[in-house]
Design an enzyme around this catalytic site. Structure first.
Site, PDB file in Angstrom:
ATOM      1  N   LYS A 111       0.806  -1.221   0.000  1.00  0.00           N
ATOM      2  CA  LYS A 111       0.000   0.000   0.000  1.00  0.00           C
ATOM      3  C   LYS A 111       0.836   1.267   0.000  1.00  0.00           C
ATOM      4  O   LYS A 111       0.374   2.324  -0.420  1.00  0.00           O
ATOM      5  CB  LYS A 111      -0.965   0.019   1.199  1.00  0.00           C
ATOM      6  CG  LYS A 111      -2.139  -0.941   1.036  1.00  0.00           C
ATOM      7  CD  LYS A 111      -3.271  -0.574   1.993  1.00  0.00           C
ATOM      8  CE  LYS A 111      -4.491  -1.438   1.730  1.00  0.00           C
ATOM      9  NZ  LYS A 111      -5.589  -1.144   2.664  1.00  0.00           N
ATOM     10  N   LYS A 192      -4.337 -10.076  -5.834  1.00  0.00           N
ATOM     11  CA  LYS A 192      -5.609 -10.445  -5.199  1.00  0.00           C
ATOM     12  C   LYS A 192      -6.715  -9.466  -5.613  1.00  0.00           C
ATOM     13  O   LYS A 192      -6.456  -8.285  -5.862  1.00  0.00           O
ATOM     14  CB  LYS A 192      -5.459 -10.536  -3.677  1.00  0.00           C
ATOM     15  CG  LYS A 192      -5.616  -9.238  -2.949  1.00  0.00           C
ATOM     16  CD  LYS A 192      -6.016  -9.413  -1.496  1.00  0.00           C
ATOM     17  CE  LYS A 192      -6.407  -8.030  -0.989  1.00  0.00           C
ATOM     18  NZ  LYS A 192      -7.194  -7.958   0.181  1.00  0.00           N
ATOM     19  N   LYS A 195     -11.403  -4.435  -3.461  1.00  0.00           N
ATOM     20  CA  LYS A 195     -12.402  -3.398  -3.730  1.00  0.00           C
ATOM     21  C   LYS A 195     -11.743  -2.055  -3.997  1.00  0.00           C
ATOM     22  O   LYS A 195     -12.361  -1.148  -4.517  1.00  0.00           O
ATOM     23  CB  LYS A 195     -13.414  -3.303  -2.585  1.00  0.00           C
ATOM     24  CG  LYS A 195     -12.827  -3.099  -1.193  1.00  0.00           C
ATOM     25  CD  LYS A 195     -13.935  -2.924  -0.176  1.00  0.00           C
ATOM     26  CE  LYS A 195     -13.785  -3.809   1.037  1.00  0.00           C
ATOM     27  NZ  LYS A 195     -12.686  -3.408   1.936  1.00  0.00           N
TER      28      LYS A 195
HETATM   29  P1  ADP Z   1     -10.052  -5.336   0.666  1.00  0.00           P
HETATM   30  O1  ADP Z   1      -8.691  -5.933   0.636  1.00  0.00           O
HETATM   31  O2  ADP Z   1     -10.945  -5.808  -0.456  1.00  0.00           O
HETATM   32  O3  ADP Z   1     -10.072  -3.848   0.865  1.00  0.00           O
HETATM   33  P2  ADP Z   1     -10.538  -5.813   3.525  1.00  0.00           P
HETATM   34  O4  ADP Z   1      -9.113  -5.463   3.803  1.00  0.00           O
HETATM   35  O5  ADP Z   1     -11.603  -4.955   4.103  1.00  0.00           O
HETATM   36  O6  ADP Z   1     -10.773  -5.949   1.951  1.00  0.00           O
HETATM   37  O7  ADP Z   1     -10.763  -7.312   3.960  1.00  0.00           O
HETATM   38  C1  ADP Z   1     -11.968  -7.828   4.487  1.00  0.00           C
HETATM   39  C2  ADP Z   1     -11.918  -9.337   4.536  1.00  0.00           C
HETATM   40  O8  ADP Z   1     -11.981  -9.868   3.200  1.00  0.00           O
HETATM   41  C3  ADP Z   1     -10.623  -9.900   5.135  1.00  0.00           C
HETATM   42  O9  ADP Z   1     -10.937 -11.068   5.882  1.00  0.00           O
HETATM   43  C4  ADP Z   1      -9.812 -10.273   3.929  1.00  0.00           C
HETATM   44  O10 ADP Z   1      -8.879 -11.292   4.203  1.00  0.00           O
HETATM   45  C5  ADP Z   1     -10.886 -10.743   2.974  1.00  0.00           C
HETATM   46  N1  ADP Z   1     -10.480 -10.592   1.577  1.00  0.00           N
HETATM   47  C6  ADP Z   1     -10.148  -9.434   0.958  1.00  0.00           C
HETATM   48  N2  ADP Z   1      -9.853  -9.636  -0.326  1.00  0.00           N
HETATM   49  C7  ADP Z   1      -9.976 -10.991  -0.541  1.00  0.00           C
HETATM   50  C8  ADP Z   1      -9.777 -11.839  -1.675  1.00  0.00           C
HETATM   51  N3  ADP Z   1      -9.395 -11.340  -2.840  1.00  0.00           N
HETATM   52  N4  ADP Z   1     -10.015 -13.170  -1.541  1.00  0.00           N
HETATM   53  C9  ADP Z   1     -10.422 -13.679  -0.355  1.00  0.00           C
HETATM   54  N5  ADP Z   1     -10.604 -12.937   0.766  1.00  0.00           N
HETATM   55  C10 ADP Z   1     -10.394 -11.607   0.679  1.00  0.00           C
HETATM   56 NA    NA Z   2      -7.305  -6.529   3.068  1.00  0.00          NA
END
Ligand code: ADP
Ligand code: NA
Length: 324
Positions: A111, A192, A195
């Site tokens: 990040k 990965k 969002k």
């Molecule tokens: P992001 O990375 O999409 O901003 P968050 O950091 O808010 O999402 O993560 C929320 C939950 O979703 C965490 O448990 C994270 O491990 C899971 N998560 C985020 N992206 C993925 C992905 N691509 N595949 C599986 N789990 C994910």
């Molecule tokens: Na995350």
């Protein structure tokens, strides 16, 4: 009954990665555990957010949790910033966190890469995440694969605090799903799905319309072999689609390979699209009802009160242990 804690950032509309990696397991686990599900808005502000957008995303996330099947009467659903003990314990844990160990976190490296002005909170974020978890005497933390390293740090901080001051924190276990722990970008299957991705075609939002889902899956990057086979190393795009399909329908990857033997990617992608659309349809319908109703505020107030009860007890013990 054992306790579960997990959080999601209101930093955009959730993707099917968040759903398959996180929320789907929350729903499965909620009947057998005392659950805290948090909207971690204080984590979201470690990078710049638009004020109105953030307010909207907080509400939308609350509605998505419930629409996905989280029962706000049996689980505690709340907003992190409404329970001030999170930042309070977060600061205390920052005091026993080392800059070196925080700098080693791969999410921080990712990040902060290429950023000119990196907020100090982006670095210390894992200490706040540890506080989120430790406040509730959490036994198990269900998360996607990307959070494994942060969980390891949480365990270290809990043990460090217990050894240095007083044995008050439960050292939590991580729980990662067998399939769907890391859903990859549809456009760059080495990354990965997130969002916060700037490439809109790389992720499927939980609120995407069926047509849009179909379009995104049809344009997902695959390979030129035309064989539907799981091989993460040589066929990352196809393997990712198989994973999405399997975690949506519950069919095993081996069964899916058989189903699409001798068929091309066109048929296969249509199958993936249908699986995702069918999974999201009931959630989207429920979401529309919730977001238009005025139930959410009361639910979140109730969650805040329930969370505060437990958080207040822990912070009292932690302060006493540290001499504050
Ligand atoms: P992001 O990375 O999409 O901003 P968050 O950091 O808010 O999402 O993560 C929320 C939950 O979703 C965490 O448990 C994270 O491990 C899971 N998560 C985020 N992206 C993925 C992905 N691509 N595949 C599986 N789990 C994910
Ligand atoms: Na995350």
């Amino acid at each position: 009954m054992k306790t579960i804690f997990s959080g999601i950032q209101p930093s955009g509309t959730l993707t099917i990665g968040n759903y398959l990696g996180a929320i789907q397991q929350f729903v499965e686990l909620q009947n057998n555990y005392n659950c805290y599900f948090c909207i971690v808005d204080e984590h979201a502000i470690t990078v710049p957010q638009d004020r109105l957008e953030l307010r909207k995303n907080i509400k939308s996330l609350a509605a998505l949790y419930i629409a996905s099947g989280i029962d706000p009467d049996s689980s505690t659903l709340f907003i992190q910033s409404e329970v001030p003990e999170h930042t309070q314990l977060g600061w205390m844990l920052q005091s026993i966190s080392y800059v070196g160990e925080l700098e080693r976190m791969t999410q921080y490296k990712d990040k902060s890469q290429g950023q000119e002005a990196i907020s100090s909170a982006l670095l210390t974020y894992p200490s706040l995440m540890a506080a989120d978890i430790l406040l509730y005497n959490t036994d198990v933390v269900p998360v996607g694969d990307d959070q494994k390293q942060h969980l390891e740090l949480t365990r270290n901080l809990a043990q460090r605090f217990n050894n240095r001051f007083n044995d008050i924190f439960t050292v939590p276990e991580v729980r990662i799903p067998k399939v769907g722990a890391r859903i990859m970008s549809l456009q760059e299957p080495s990354k990965k799905m997130s969002k916060s991705d700037t490439n809109q075609k790389g992720f499927i939002s939980m609120l995407d319309e069926p047509k849009r889902i179909e379009k995104k899956i049809k344009s997902a990057v695959t390979d030129s072999e035309g064989i539907v086979k799981f091989d993460k190393k040589n066929k990352p795009g196809v393997s990712n689609l198989l994973t999405i399909y399997s975690s949506c329908t519950g069919e095993s990857i081996a069964d899916l390979e058989k189903k699409y033997e001798g068929k091309g990617y066109g048929d296969f992608k249509q199958g993936v699209a249908n699986a995702v659309i069918d999974t999201l349809r009931p959630i989207q319908e429920k979401y529309e009802q919730l977001i238009q109703s005025d139930e959410l505020d009361a639910i979140l107030d109730q969650g805040r009160d329930k969370a505060s009860l437990s958080a207040g007890k822990t912070i009292k013990k932690a302060k006493k242990a540290m001499g504050l």
